[in-house]
Enzyme design. Sequence first.
Site, PDB file in Angstrom:
ATOM      1  N   THR A 132      62.078  18.159  -9.483  1.00 25.59           N
ATOM      2  CA  THR A 132      61.987  19.310 -10.386  1.00 25.59           C
ATOM      3  C   THR A 132      61.936  18.882 -11.849  1.00 25.59           C
ATOM      4  OG1 THR A 132      63.356  21.129 -11.214  1.00 25.59           O
ATOM      5  CG2 THR A 132      64.514  19.391 -10.120  1.00 25.59           C
ATOM      6  N   ASP A 133      61.430  19.765 -12.696  1.00 23.90           N
ATOM      7  CA  ASP A 133      61.453  19.481 -14.141  1.00 23.90           C
ATOM      8  C   ASP A 133      62.860  19.622 -14.714  1.00 23.90           C
ATOM      9  OD1 ASP A 133      61.692  22.260 -13.988  1.00 23.90           O
ATOM     10  OD2 ASP A 133      60.027  22.697 -15.345  1.00 23.90           O
ATOM     11  N   GLU A 134      63.793  20.192 -13.909  1.00 24.13           N
ATOM     12  CA  GLU A 134      65.143  20.423 -14.442  1.00 24.13           C
ATOM     13  C   GLU A 134      65.888  19.127 -14.716  1.00 24.13           C
ATOM     14  OE1 GLU A 134      67.314  23.697 -12.797  1.00 24.13           O
ATOM     15  OE2 GLU A 134      65.483  24.610 -12.040  1.00 24.13           O
ATOM     16  N   TYR A 157      72.976  21.009  -9.819  1.00 22.11           N
ATOM     17  CA  TYR A 157      71.709  20.905  -9.069  1.00 22.11           C
ATOM     18  C   TYR A 157      70.798  19.874  -9.720  1.00 22.11           C
ATOM     19  CZ  TYR A 157      66.824  21.997  -7.962  1.00 22.11           C
ATOM     20  OH  TYR A 157      65.488  21.895  -7.637  1.00 22.11           O
ATOM     21  N   LYS A 161      69.472  16.188  -8.319  1.00 20.15           N
ATOM     22  CA  LYS A 161      68.055  15.831  -8.156  1.00 20.15           C
ATOM     23  C   LYS A 161      67.730  14.594  -8.998  1.00 20.15           C
ATOM     24  CE  LYS A 161      65.198  17.766  -6.189  1.00 20.15           C
ATOM     25  NZ  LYS A 161      64.726  17.721  -4.773  1.00 20.15           N
TER      26      LYS A 161
HETATM   27  P1  NAD Z   1      64.604  26.048  -0.412  1.00 20.90           P
HETATM   28  O1  NAD Z   1      66.034  26.172  -0.810  1.00 20.90           O
HETATM   29  O2  NAD Z   1      63.789  27.276  -0.225  1.00 20.90           O
HETATM   30  O3  NAD Z   1      64.502  25.220   0.957  1.00 20.90           O
HETATM   31  C1  NAD Z   1      65.225  24.062   1.204  1.00 20.90           C
HETATM   32  C2  NAD Z   1      65.128  23.743   2.680  1.00 20.90           C
HETATM   33  O4  NAD Z   1      65.839  22.499   2.900  1.00 20.90           O
HETATM   34  C3  NAD Z   1      65.761  24.789   3.597  1.00 20.90           C
HETATM   35  O5  NAD Z   1      64.889  25.082   4.666  1.00 20.90           O
HETATM   36  C4  NAD Z   1      67.027  24.125   4.090  1.00 20.90           C
HETATM   37  O6  NAD Z   1      67.419  24.516   5.392  1.00 20.90           O
HETATM   38  C5  NAD Z   1      66.642  22.656   4.060  1.00 20.90           C
HETATM   39  N1  NAD Z   1      67.835  21.793   3.948  1.00 20.90           N
HETATM   40  C6  NAD Z   1      68.861  21.923   3.068  1.00 20.90           C
HETATM   41  N2  NAD Z   1      69.774  20.968   3.289  1.00 20.90           N
HETATM   42  C7  NAD Z   1      69.310  20.203   4.329  1.00 20.90           C
HETATM   43  C8  NAD Z   1      69.816  19.062   5.004  1.00 20.90           C
HETATM   44  N3  NAD Z   1      70.980  18.521   4.660  1.00 20.90           N
HETATM   45  N4  NAD Z   1      69.077  18.525   5.999  1.00 20.90           N
HETATM   46  C9  NAD Z   1      67.874  19.080   6.353  1.00 20.90           C
HETATM   47  N5  NAD Z   1      67.370  20.186   5.751  1.00 20.90           N
HETATM   48  C10 NAD Z   1      68.077  20.738   4.741  1.00 20.90           C
HETATM   49  O7  NAD Z   1      63.952  25.088  -1.501  1.00 20.90           O
HETATM   50  P2  NAD Z   1      62.508  25.149  -2.174  1.00 20.90           P
HETATM   51  O8  NAD Z   1      62.536  26.085  -3.309  1.00 20.90           O
HETATM   52  O9  NAD Z   1      61.478  25.284  -1.118  1.00 20.90           O
HETATM   53  O10 NAD Z   1      62.437  23.682  -2.791  1.00 20.90           O
HETATM   54  C11 NAD Z   1      62.001  22.587  -1.998  1.00 20.90           C
HETATM   55  C12 NAD Z   1      62.102  21.315  -2.817  1.00 20.90           C
HETATM   56  O11 NAD Z   1      61.302  21.422  -3.984  1.00 20.90           O
HETATM   57  C13 NAD Z   1      63.519  20.984  -3.294  1.00 20.90           C
HETATM   58  O12 NAD Z   1      63.712  19.607  -3.189  1.00 20.90           O
HETATM   59  C14 NAD Z   1      63.523  21.429  -4.741  1.00 20.90           C
HETATM   60  O13 NAD Z   1      64.432  20.666  -5.509  1.00 20.90           O
HETATM   61  C15 NAD Z   1      62.089  21.158  -5.140  1.00 20.90           C
HETATM   62  N6  NAD Z   1      61.563  22.004  -6.213  1.00 20.90           N
HETATM   63  C16 NAD Z   1      61.666  23.368  -6.120  1.00 20.90           C
HETATM   64  C17 NAD Z   1      61.140  24.170  -7.129  1.00 20.90           C
HETATM   65  C18 NAD Z   1      61.213  25.678  -7.054  1.00 20.90           C
HETATM   66  O14 NAD Z   1      60.883  26.350  -8.030  1.00 20.90           O
HETATM   67  N7  NAD Z   1      61.595  26.265  -5.941  1.00 20.90           N
HETATM   68  C19 NAD Z   1      60.516  23.582  -8.240  1.00 20.90           C
HETATM   69  C20 NAD Z   1      60.430  22.179  -8.297  1.00 20.90           C
HETATM   70  C21 NAD Z   1      60.941  21.409  -7.268  1.00 20.90           C
HETATM   71  P1  TYD Z   2      65.964  30.671 -11.014  1.00 19.56           P
HETATM   72  O1  TYD Z   2      64.930  31.400 -10.253  1.00 19.56           O
HETATM   73  O2  TYD Z   2      67.351  30.601 -10.460  1.00 19.56           O
HETATM   74  O3  TYD Z   2      65.375  29.211 -11.292  1.00 19.56           O
HETATM   75  P2  TYD Z   2      65.926  28.031 -12.260  1.00 19.56           P
HETATM   76  O4  TYD Z   2      67.311  28.318 -12.671  1.00 19.56           O
HETATM   77  O5  TYD Z   2      65.843  26.869 -11.339  1.00 19.56           O
HETATM   78  O6  TYD Z   2      64.962  27.977 -13.396  1.00 19.56           O
HETATM   79  O7  TYD Z   2      66.064  31.301 -12.466  1.00 19.56           O
HETATM   80  C1  TYD Z   2      64.944  31.378 -13.335  1.00 19.56           C
HETATM   81  C2  TYD Z   2      65.402  31.944 -14.645  1.00 19.56           C
HETATM   82  O8  TYD Z   2      65.799  33.309 -14.446  1.00 19.56           O
HETATM   83  C3  TYD Z   2      66.614  31.238 -15.224  1.00 19.56           C
HETATM   84  O9  TYD Z   2      66.474  31.165 -16.640  1.00 19.56           O
HETATM   85  C4  TYD Z   2      67.782  32.141 -14.849  1.00 19.56           C
HETATM   86  C5  TYD Z   2      67.162  33.522 -14.834  1.00 19.56           C
HETATM   87  N1  TYD Z   2      67.742  34.473 -13.841  1.00 19.56           N
HETATM   88  C6  TYD Z   2      68.103  35.756 -14.266  1.00 19.56           C
HETATM   89  O10 TYD Z   2      67.983  36.124 -15.455  1.00 19.56           O
HETATM   90  N2  TYD Z   2      68.607  36.614 -13.337  1.00 19.56           N
HETATM   91  C7  TYD Z   2      68.777  36.257 -12.033  1.00 19.56           C
HETATM   92  O11 TYD Z   2      69.282  37.084 -11.223  1.00 19.56           O
HETATM   93  C8  TYD Z   2      68.376  34.956 -11.612  1.00 19.56           C
HETATM   94  C9  TYD Z   2      68.534  34.514 -10.189  1.00 19.56           C
HETATM   95  C10 TYD Z   2      67.848  34.090 -12.562  1.00 19.56           C
END
Ligand code: NAD
Ligand code: TYD
Length: 364
Positions: A132-134, A157, A161
């Site tokens: 992630t960019d975080e 988190y 990462k």
């Molecule tokens: P998500 O939370 O929707 O899904 C995570 C999945 O991982 C779930 O199906 C969960 O059951 C599985 N999991 C969790 N712990 C586990 C373990 N110990 N063993 C096996 N499986 C396990 O997450 P997402 O939003 O789909 O993100 C997927 C990946 O992409 C993550 O690594 C996240 O850091 C990265 N990412 C997400 C975003 C975003 O905006 N969602 C952006 C950049 C990077």
């Molecule tokens: P989120 O979807 O949790 O992603 P991330 O924290 O990984 O960027 O949140 C996106 C942005 O929205 C973040 O600045 C927090 C804000 N946010 C709200 O204002 N209300 C909410 O209920 C949630 C879940 C997030």
Amino acid sequence: MARRALVSGGAGFIGSNLVKFLLAHGVSVCNVDALTYAANLDSLADLGAGDYTFVLADIRDRDAMRELLEQFDPDLVFHLAAESHVDRSIEGPAVFVTTNVLGTFTLLDVARELWTANGRAVDSRRFVHVSTDEVYGSLGDDGLFTETTRYDPSSPYAASKAGADHLAHAYFRTYGLPVIVTNCSNNYGPRQFPEKLIPLMITRALSGEPMPVYGAGNNVRDWLYVDDHCEALWAAAERGTPGRDYNIGGNQERRNIDVVRAICAEVERARPARTNEALAGKQYEELITFVDDRPGHDFRYAIDASRIARELSWEPSETFESGLEKTVRWYLENARWVERATSGEYRDWIDKNYAERLEARDAR
Ligand code: NAD
Ligand code: TYD
């Protein structure tokens, strides 16, 4: 020969979209997932034809991971399994460390054991570590994250990462494991668990519930439609250079409050408030409620994605507006998915989070 991909976390949001993407590209897929609260097998119900297997296992379980890599023998690993929600990491960081750091270590180390000979990676395999960019922390009003921006994570988190990314880099440098690390901005699209901003706001608008905006809603995120992320991960696996990092972004920066207002407008277009009984005569925007801010809330994320554009010819194809329209439509057309995803434990967490933030706001 058909490619064989192991996807970890394939029952989650991005993972389930990636599994579909890979199967559509003729790749044999094995999805390993521990099925935590964030997983949803409904998201994998309509995979259609294709060579797909599911293995229920935890990435922290070394024996299970070794057996899996040995038996499935993938040439590509897309590692997505993680705990992924910042607010949950603030409330309970321990599982973020064990899954995101130790789980990643376990997968990397098993791959090293099976893929490398005499200390060097032996063939065209790739281990794509999805991050992630975080990890870069927060930007001010200006600037962009590049692949050389210093890591400076704010939340548990992001820190977990970052730790995983460091291990991935180390496994390339020390053991020659063909690792590629991708750092992507905020994703949105179909099948995202409604604890994250966009699906939370869509589902709460539709059900006429308060839409909680943290602080003043001025924090900025860059938004990428999930299919564009899948294309980027495929480009990284197919054409990326081992040991190289790629930043992935949508070039679609928006303030949270503008995102929420855009959601209200899009939901209004798709399902006018006057036809939605749950609104009881209100407009969608009247549901917006400002609540207490997230501790350590990063102000702004923005990505310089010029390396992946230049070197791998990847660019996003959706704008925020076109992606949001598709996303709102998907949530409207998949009421059963939403209903099953938002019952049980989900309700307890969301209700508690909202009530506590409202209380904290009023106490100020
Ligand atoms: P998500 O939370 O929707 O899904 C995570 C999945 O991982 C779930 O199906 C969960 O059951 C599985 N999991 C969790 N712990 C586990 C373990 N110990 N063993 C096996 N499986 C396990 O997450 P997402 O939003 O789909 O993100 C997927 C990946 O992409 C993550 O690594 C996240 O850091 C990265 N990412 C997400 C975003 C975003 O905006 N969602 C952006 C950049 C990077
Ligand atoms: P989120 O979807 O949790 O992603 P991330 O924290 O990984 O960027 O949140 C996106 C942005 O929205 C973040 O600045 C927090 C804000 N946010 C709200 O204002 N209300 C909410 O209920 C949630 C879940 C997030």
